[in-house]
Design a protein around this motif. Sequence first.
Motif, PDB file in Angstrom:
ATOM      1  N   ASP A  56       0.869  -1.164   0.000  1.00  0.00           N
ATOM      2  CA  ASP A  56       0.000   0.000   0.000  1.00  0.00           C
ATOM      3  C   ASP A  56       0.912   1.221   0.000  1.00  0.00           C
ATOM      4  OD1 ASP A  56      -1.574   2.218   0.752  1.00  0.00           O
ATOM      5  OD2 ASP A  56      -3.003   0.915   1.798  1.00  0.00           O
ATOM      6  N   ASN A  57       1.027   1.860  -1.140  1.00  0.00           N
ATOM      7  CA  ASN A  57       1.970   2.973  -1.262  1.00  0.00           C
ATOM      8  C   ASN A  57       1.555   4.186  -0.423  1.00  0.00           C
ATOM      9  OD1 ASN A  57       3.652   1.526  -2.959  1.00  0.00           O
ATOM     10  ND2 ASN A  57       2.602   2.226  -4.798  1.00  0.00           N
ATOM     11  N   ALA A  58       0.268   4.374  -0.243  1.00  0.00           N
ATOM     12  CA  ALA A  58      -0.194   5.500   0.559  1.00  0.00           C
ATOM     13  C   ALA A  58       0.163   5.314   2.036  1.00  0.00           C
ATOM     14  CB  ALA A  58      -1.695   5.677   0.402  1.00  0.00           C
ATOM     15  N   GLU A  59       0.059   4.068   2.492  1.00  0.00           N
ATOM     16  CA  GLU A  59       0.364   3.761   3.890  1.00  0.00           C
ATOM     17  C   GLU A  59       1.816   3.343   4.092  1.00  0.00           C
ATOM     18  OE1 GLU A  59      -1.693   4.223   6.415  1.00  0.00           O
ATOM     19  OE2 GLU A  59      -3.247   4.939   5.022  1.00  0.00           O
ATOM     20  N   THR A  60       2.565   3.238   3.002  1.00  0.00           N
ATOM     21  CA  THR A  60       3.957   2.741   3.014  1.00  0.00           C
ATOM     22  C   THR A  60       4.068   1.473   3.854  1.00  0.00           C
ATOM     23  OG1 THR A  60       4.706   4.177   4.851  1.00  0.00           O
ATOM     24  CG2 THR A  60       4.872   5.045   2.614  1.00  0.00           C
ATOM     25  N   THR A  61       3.193   0.548   3.541  1.00  0.00           N
ATOM     26  CA  THR A  61       3.122  -0.721   4.275  1.00  0.00           C
ATOM     27  C   THR A  61       3.088  -1.881   3.285  1.00  0.00           C
ATOM     28  OG1 THR A  61       1.948   0.306   6.125  1.00  0.00           O
ATOM     29  CG2 THR A  61       1.751  -2.086   5.897  1.00  0.00           C
ATOM     30  N   VAL A  62       3.798  -2.927   3.617  1.00  0.00           N
ATOM     31  CA  VAL A  62       3.756  -4.154   2.825  1.00  0.00           C
ATOM     32  C   VAL A  62       3.065  -5.225   3.663  1.00  0.00           C
ATOM     33  CG1 VAL A  62       6.074  -4.879   3.573  1.00  0.00           C
ATOM     34  CG2 VAL A  62       5.093  -5.801   1.459  1.00  0.00           C
TER      35      VAL A  62
END
Length: 111
Positions: free
Chosen positions: A72-78
Amino acid sequence: QVKLVESGGGLVQAGGSLRLSCAAPRNIFWVNAMKWHRQAPGKQREWVATVTTGGTTSYADSVKGRFTISRDNAETTVYLQMNSLKSEDTAVYYCNTKSFWGQGTQVTVSS
């Protein structure tokens, strides 16, 4: 210091599901592929899955068809969605990019 923060591990019965998360700093996350690895007791750390900045994914044969990596690029989470878990999936799971590693999160699958 770059910090990768994993969460979502736990105890689950065989056949169950878990979702792991790994939050990364924006400047690292947006320009690098993100990976998950795992280390079972008494074994070497092994690669599990990769997702590139463009969303291309790849998996170890042992998890293909059961695990899904996403970002999730908006949340900078994988994320690592793990389904149909087996006892052999029991391990500490680590998030990684470049030379940076998270602290690990324990996944235990009971048979």
